[in-house]
Design an enzyme around this catalytic site. Structure first.
Site, PDB file in Angstrom:
ATOM      1  N   GLU A   1       1.224  -5.022  -4.801  1.00  0.00           N
ATOM      2  CA  GLU A   1       2.638  -4.600  -5.116  1.00  0.00           C
ATOM      3  C   GLU A   1       3.149  -4.400  -6.464  1.00  0.00           C
ATOM      4  OE1 GLU A   1       4.680  -6.401  -0.752  1.00  0.00           O
ATOM      5  OE2 GLU A   1       4.870  -7.877  -2.559  1.00  0.00           O
TER       6      GLU A   1
ATOM      7  N   GLU B   1       1.397  -4.394   5.262  1.00  0.00           N
ATOM      8  CA  GLU B   1       1.856  -5.448   5.340  1.00  0.00           C
ATOM      9  C   GLU B   1       2.969  -5.500   6.168  1.00  0.00           C
ATOM     10  OE1 GLU B   1       2.903  -8.143   2.354  1.00  0.00           O
ATOM     11  OE2 GLU B   1       0.912  -8.136   1.165  1.00  0.00           O
TER      12      GLU B   1
END
Length: 626
Positions: free
Chosen positions: A193, A268
């Site tokens: 991320e 995710e």
């Protein structure tokens, strides 16, 4: 007997054995060759050995599950319909002190991956030095903060050198386990991320090259939430997306970055959320998520559930959130996550509903294994405490300094530090601790006079000092370093600024390190303790039958529990967590030992165990902890 005759008889016995050994070796080599796989990208799908493959994955973190229970959790994953396991790799576990690597016991990540292969599961590996994961310092080892000028997630040379040494060690453990080398790791994530943190493509390319140098020569990818997808991706690496389950949004987003191509991977997908101290337990009905799961799978897209099974963040390894808008929020020890598999590894109603969805999209002729039985839980009949040791009478050798030293200054990673100094009394005033991190209990001549809590933005207390020379003690707990956001490098612990009394700086400190790394080496003895001062209580309980259980800490105050030397995690009466999970793997028949570090309610002596967790109680009335 002639020697030639003896040799002939010997050859008659040995030759068949040699032939068998040669054949076995040839078969083993042939088996190794046939076990090599290819995993590649097509325009819209993944290809496993040249055939379309849909990843249906669930996240399980090896340190959050006892090693003895890894296989049971994986069999549950297979039973729900998963074909892949995702896991982070945690730098601060594997290099707790600079240059000292640990891949033993529960840290044996290679054994975790091999166990998944034995259970017929592929693995998605996420060894980025930064993991987030509601984990202490986002996975970074505390000692990075002692490297002058080091800046994480940057091109700063000190950081890149430490990063390189770490990832090379990880490569030694895991690169041979990639599918193209005969293992089961199908993809490896570069950074984590990163788009939510920065946008330096040169830095991302350095990451890529470091991974290749470490032996990760298979499929590499990046993952980011929707707003940061382009910032966090490096051209040439597959962009995966987090937090979205609408194919109509996923496809154009991925195509816009990946030259009009897929595959489409939700790296995710959150079936619920994590908890932090002082808030309600997060529960999200399965019905809110089953339509999204159905839509992703029906579109032929791949997915990784975060979390399929959360487990428990043991010891002092929980992280914390903090930003300019929200207060400091340390996470609880339970990482139940309201996931399909609960904290103890048993299927929930969410498990059953997700399983029903996945069954609709199984390849022709494939069926799911039967769901393993839930593990039995027990209630411990009685727990007897045989000794109570005042923390003040069990201090190690101190270290002196004019100003307070941080945990990092003391080369201490986690736990507690007791700060001690002397003052001339006979006055009243405000005691102010600048930049307290994170929880400080204040004592005057051994008596508690107050508590300062970073969560509540507390840093000052009015005190009335008795006449004469007085001892001021401040017991500081590291509640977890920040794991997400822009403040990763503002993570030093303890008293990180000045201490002022009545506006004047207080100097002349002794620091006593209390990391509690090995509770079994602690020397216990009954000692006198003032009311509501920190104590260690040692006791035992006997079991004829072992099983999972939960210690009910709702009548206690705040502290840590060890059973048979295993640190179960933290408890705190502000909730939501009121019980501590004790896995069956850490219990034994006959005598079991228990130790409790109680910080604020030393008089508590009754402890019971229950057969179910309690994760939904908030005690809003407890603010002063008196």
């Amino acid at each position: 007997m002639p020697k030639c005759f003896v040799m002939l008889k010997l050859m008659e016995k040995v030759l068949p054995v040699l032939v068998i050994c040669i054949c076995m070796q040839a078969n083993a080599q042939q088996s190794l060759k046939t076990s090599l796989h290819s995993f590649e990208l097509a325009d819209s799908v993944f290809l496993l050995d040249g055939k379309p493959f849909q990843i249906i994955s669930g996240e399980i973190h090896y340190p959050r599950v006892p090693r003895e229970a890894w296989r049971q959790r994986m069999r549950m994953a297979k039973a729900m319909g998963l074909n892949t396991i995702g896991t982070y790799v945690f730098w601060n576990l594997h290099e707790p002190q600079k240059g000292k690597f640990d891949f033993s016991g529960n840290n044996d990540i290679a054994a975790f991956v091999k166990t998944a292969q034995e259970e017929g599961l592929w693995v998605i590996l996420r060894p980025s030095p930064y993991v987030c994961a509601e984990w202490e310092f986002g996975g970074y080892p505390y000692w990075l903060q002692n490297e002058e000028g080091l800046t994480v997630r940057s091109k700063e040379q000190n950081y890149l050198q430490e990063y390189k040494e770490y990832i090379l060690e990880i490569g030694k453990q895991l690169a041979p386990l990639q599918v193209n080398h005969g293992g089961n790791i199908i993809m490896v994530q570069v950074e984590n991320e990163y788009g939510a943190y920065g946008s330096d493509k040169e830095y991302l390319d350095i990451n890529r090259k470091l991974f290749i140098d470490a032996g990760f020569d298979g499929l590499l990818y990046t993952c980011d939430p929707e707003p940061f997808l382009a910032k966090g991706n490096l051209p040439g690496l597959l962009p995966a997306i987090n937090g979205i389950d609408k194919p109509s949004k996923i496809k154009p987003l991925i195509k816009s970055i990946n030259q009009g191509k897929g595959p489409f991977f939700v790296a995710e997908w959150y079936p619920a959320w994590f908890d932090w101290w002082g808030t309600k337990h997060h529960i999200v009905p399965a019905e809110k998520y089953t339509p999204g799961l159905d839509s992703v799978l029906s579109a032929g897209m791949s997915i990784n559930m975060y979390m399929f099974h959360g487990g428990t963040t043991r010891g002092f390894m929980n992280g914390a959130n903090y930003n300019d808008k929200n207060p400091y929020e340390p996470q609880i020890s339970s990482y139940d996550y309201d996931a399909p598999l609960d904290e103890a590894g048993n299927p929930t109603s969410k498990f059953m509903k997700f399983r029903e969805v996945i069954m609709k999209y199984l390849p022709a002729g494939q069926t799911l294994p039967e769901i393993p039985q839930s593990k039995p839980s027990i209630k411990i009949p009685s727990i007897n405490f045989t000794s109570t040791t005042s923390l003040f009478y069990a201090l190690p050798r101190g270290k002196s300094n004019s100003t307070p030293l941080t945990f990092e200054d003391l080369n201490q990673d986690y736990g507690f530090v007791l700060y001690r100094t002397t003052l001339i009394g006979g006055s009243k005033g405000v005691l102010k601790i600048k930049d307290l991190r994170d929880y400080g209990i204040i004592f005057i001549n051994g008596k508690r006079v107050g508590i300062l809590d970073r969560r509540l933005k507390q840093d000052s207390i009015f005190v009335d000092l008795p006449k004469g020379k007085i001892t001021l003690d401040i017991l500081v707990e590291n509640l977890g370093r920040i794991n997400y956001g822009p403040y990763l490098l503002k993570n030093k612990k303890g008293i990180t600024g000045k201490v002022l009394y009545a506006g004047n700086e207080v100097n002349g400190w002794q620091m006593f390190s209390l990391p509690f790394e090995n509770i079994q080496s602690f020397s216990f003895k009954n000692t006198r303790a003032e009311r509501n001062t920190p104590v260690l209580k040692k006791g035992s309980f006997h079991l004829q039958t072992i099983g999972d259980t939960y210690l009910d800490m709702s009548n206690w105050g705040k502290g840590v529990v060890w059973v048979n030397g295993h640190n179960l995690g933290r408890y705190w009466n502000i909730g939501p967590q009121q019980t501590l999970y004790v896995p069956v793997e850490w219990l034994k028949k006959d005598k079991n030992e228990i130790v409790i570090l109680e910080l604020i309610k030393s008089g508590t002596s009754q402890l019971k165990a229950v057969d179910k967790p309690v994760l939904d109680q908030i005690n809003n009335s407890i603010t002063s902890h008196d």
